[in-house]
Design a protein around this motif. Structure first.
Motif, PDB file in Angstrom:
ATOM      1  N   GLY A  80       2.586  -0.743  12.789  1.00 32.75           N
ATOM      2  CA  GLY A  80       2.989  -1.583  12.188  1.00 32.75           C
ATOM      3  C   GLY A  80       3.293  -2.449  13.375  1.00 32.75           C
ATOM      4  O   GLY A  80       3.904  -3.532  12.831  1.00 32.75           O
ATOM      5  N   SER A 138       2.431  -6.262   8.507  1.00 30.38           N
ATOM      6  CA  SER A 138       2.687  -5.533   8.227  1.00 30.38           C
ATOM      7  C   SER A 138       2.717  -4.007   7.198  1.00 30.38           C
ATOM      8  O   SER A 138       1.533  -4.287   6.173  1.00 30.38           O
ATOM      9  N   PRO A 153      -1.699   2.463  -0.094  1.00 31.66           N
ATOM     10  CA  PRO A 153      -0.728   3.654  -0.493  1.00 31.66           C
ATOM     11  C   PRO A 153      -0.274   4.224   0.484  1.00 31.66           C
ATOM     12  O   PRO A 153       0.801   4.422   0.994  1.00 31.66           O
ATOM     13  N   ASP A 187      10.050  -3.932   7.198  1.00 31.71           N
ATOM     14  CA  ASP A 187       9.603  -3.351   6.072  1.00 31.71           C
ATOM     15  C   ASP A 187      10.583  -2.166   5.352  1.00 31.71           C
ATOM     16  O   ASP A 187      10.391  -1.941   4.280  1.00 31.71           O
ATOM     17  N   SER A 188      11.281  -2.156   6.812  1.00 39.61           N
ATOM     18  CA  SER A 188      11.889  -1.204   5.700  1.00 39.61           C
ATOM     19  C   SER A 188      14.025  -0.655   6.314  1.00 39.61           C
ATOM     20  O   SER A 188      13.949  -2.112   7.056  1.00 39.61           O
ATOM     21  N   HIS A 200       5.213   5.406   6.457  1.00 46.50           N
ATOM     22  CA  HIS A 200       6.806   5.656   6.907  1.00 46.50           C
ATOM     23  C   HIS A 200       6.869   7.206   7.595  1.00 46.50           C
ATOM     24  O   HIS A 200       8.502   7.426   7.504  1.00 46.50           O
ATOM     25  N   ASP A 245       9.733  -1.179  13.684  1.00 46.00           N
ATOM     26  CA  ASP A 245      10.240  -1.906  12.340  1.00 46.00           C
ATOM     27  C   ASP A 245      11.970  -1.899  13.027  1.00 46.00           C
ATOM     28  O   ASP A 245      12.013  -3.301  12.475  1.00 46.00           O
ATOM     29  N   MET A 255       5.835 -11.964   6.166  1.00 43.66           N
ATOM     30  CA  MET A 255       7.283 -12.554   5.947  1.00 43.66           C
ATOM     31  C   MET A 255       8.540 -12.471   6.000  1.00 43.66           C
ATOM     32  O   MET A 255       9.218 -12.765   6.462  1.00 43.66           O
ATOM     33  N   ASP A 286       2.996  -3.275   4.237  1.00 40.14           N
ATOM     34  CA  ASP A 286       3.011  -3.359   2.695  1.00 40.14           C
ATOM     35  C   ASP A 286       1.601  -3.635   2.824  1.00 40.14           C
ATOM     36  O   ASP A 286       1.383  -3.863   1.243  1.00 40.14           O
ATOM     37  N   ALA A 287       1.152  -3.871   4.023  1.00 41.52           N
ATOM     38  CA  ALA A 287      -0.523  -3.900   3.610  1.00 41.52           C
ATOM     39  C   ALA A 287      -1.293  -3.498   3.698  1.00 41.52           C
ATOM     40  O   ALA A 287      -2.845  -3.233   2.978  1.00 41.52           O
ATOM     41  N   ASN A 303       0.159   4.208   3.914  1.00 33.25           N
ATOM     42  CA  ASN A 303       1.826   2.831   3.102  1.00 33.25           C
ATOM     43  C   ASN A 303       2.735   4.476   3.406  1.00 33.25           C
ATOM     44  O   ASN A 303       3.465   5.040   4.313  1.00 33.25           O
ATOM     45  N   ARG A 304       2.426   5.272   3.059  1.00 33.22           N
ATOM     46  CA  ARG A 304       3.547   6.684   2.871  1.00 33.22           C
ATOM     47  C   ARG A 304       3.210   7.470   4.145  1.00 33.22           C
ATOM     48  O   ARG A 304       4.139   7.865   5.070  1.00 33.22           O
TER      49      ARG A 304
END
Length: 267
Positions: free
Chosen positions: A197, A201, A207, A234-235, A214, A223, A65, A203-204, A210-211
């Motif tokens: 995280g 990150s 999907p 990331d957010s 979050h 974060d 990042m 983002d790596a 990742n969800r």
């Protein structure tokens, strides 16, 4: 002479400040008297994480990042250390009191469930904040890392200590034995800390992962502190503040209800 029952039945707006202060003082002194275990050991652990990653990854690791990898890693390790120790402080205090049978010393005084909750949380938040301070000073000396937004960083450290402190108190009330507490720590708390995280990150991630990440409040703690320390995340840190505040209030409400009803506390 006013008896204990009368003293315990306080009307709305009346608060036992002396009782709350005494309980909070007990919880703080409880970890200060063994500071080499509760404060120094986490600092050494955080330093070992940074050292190992620096040796394993090496200077050839690409930036994450837009910042060097160790700079990206440092806030995550700081928050991971804070939340693990805040959880350990309240959970161990409660489960030890239950196993040794001296929980009655906390339940008998004229303290309301809210006062008991706040007293235990004071110990968890204080331990987390002192660890964050020591780790932060070490990172400033070794990495030259200073917070870009001190107030935001402090807010996430306090929220992290409060959230995991309340979760630790919940776990301590629920667990009746040390092995039950160890199972909660090993299979719930540790994965939450490591898979949120801390070292990468999100983002790596694929999907689906990742969800799922979050949906984890610990991700927003890590974060948010990362944003406060180095200015990248990331957010949105404001979304993180909202999520972490809501999660903390929810866990506190559930734990308050357990204290109010005496769940697994009263025979």
């Amino acid at each position: 002479m006013q008896n204990l029952t009368d003293r315990g039945e306080r009307g709305f707006g009346r608060f036992n400040w002396m009782g709350l202060y005494t309980l909070a003082q007990r919880e703080v002194l409880r970890f200060l008297v063994v500071w080499t275990q509760t404060l120094l050991a986490p600092l050494v652990t955080a330093g070992l994480f940074l050292l190992i990653f620096n040796i394993a990854v090496g200077p050839g690791r690409p930036d994450v990042m837009g910042v060097p990898f160790l700079t990206f890693l440092a806030p995550g390790i700081m928050m991971m250390t804070v939340i693990q120790n805040a959880f350990a402080n309240t959970s161990s205090s409660m489960v030890i009191a239950k196993v040794q049978g001296n929980i009655v010393d906390t339940l008998m005084p004229p303290l309301s469930p809210l006062e008991i909750l706040l007293g235990y949380l004071a110990g968890g938040v204080a331990r987390g904040a002192l660890i964050a301070l020591s780790v932060g000073l070490a990172m400033a000396l070794l990495l030259g890392l200073v917070p870009q937004n001190l107030l935001l960083s402090l807010a996430f450290v306090v929220l992290g200590g409060a959230f995991m402190g309340a979760l630790g108190l919940f776990a301590g009330i629920f667990a009746n034995k040390f092995d039950q507490m160890a199972a909660i720590t090993n299979f719930i708390v540790t994965p939450l800390a490591f898979l949120s995280g801390t070292f990468y990150s999100v983002d790596a991630l694929p999907p689906l992962l990742n969800r799922l990440t979050h949906a984890n409040p610990v991700f927003y703690l890590i974060d948010g502190l990362r944003f406060g320390m180095i200015g990248v995340s990331d957010s949105s840190p404001w979304l993180g503040l909202a999520v972490c505040t809501g999660a903390t209030l929810l866990v506190c409400a559930v734990t308050w209800q357990m204290l109010r009803t005496g769940y697994r506390l009263k025979a």
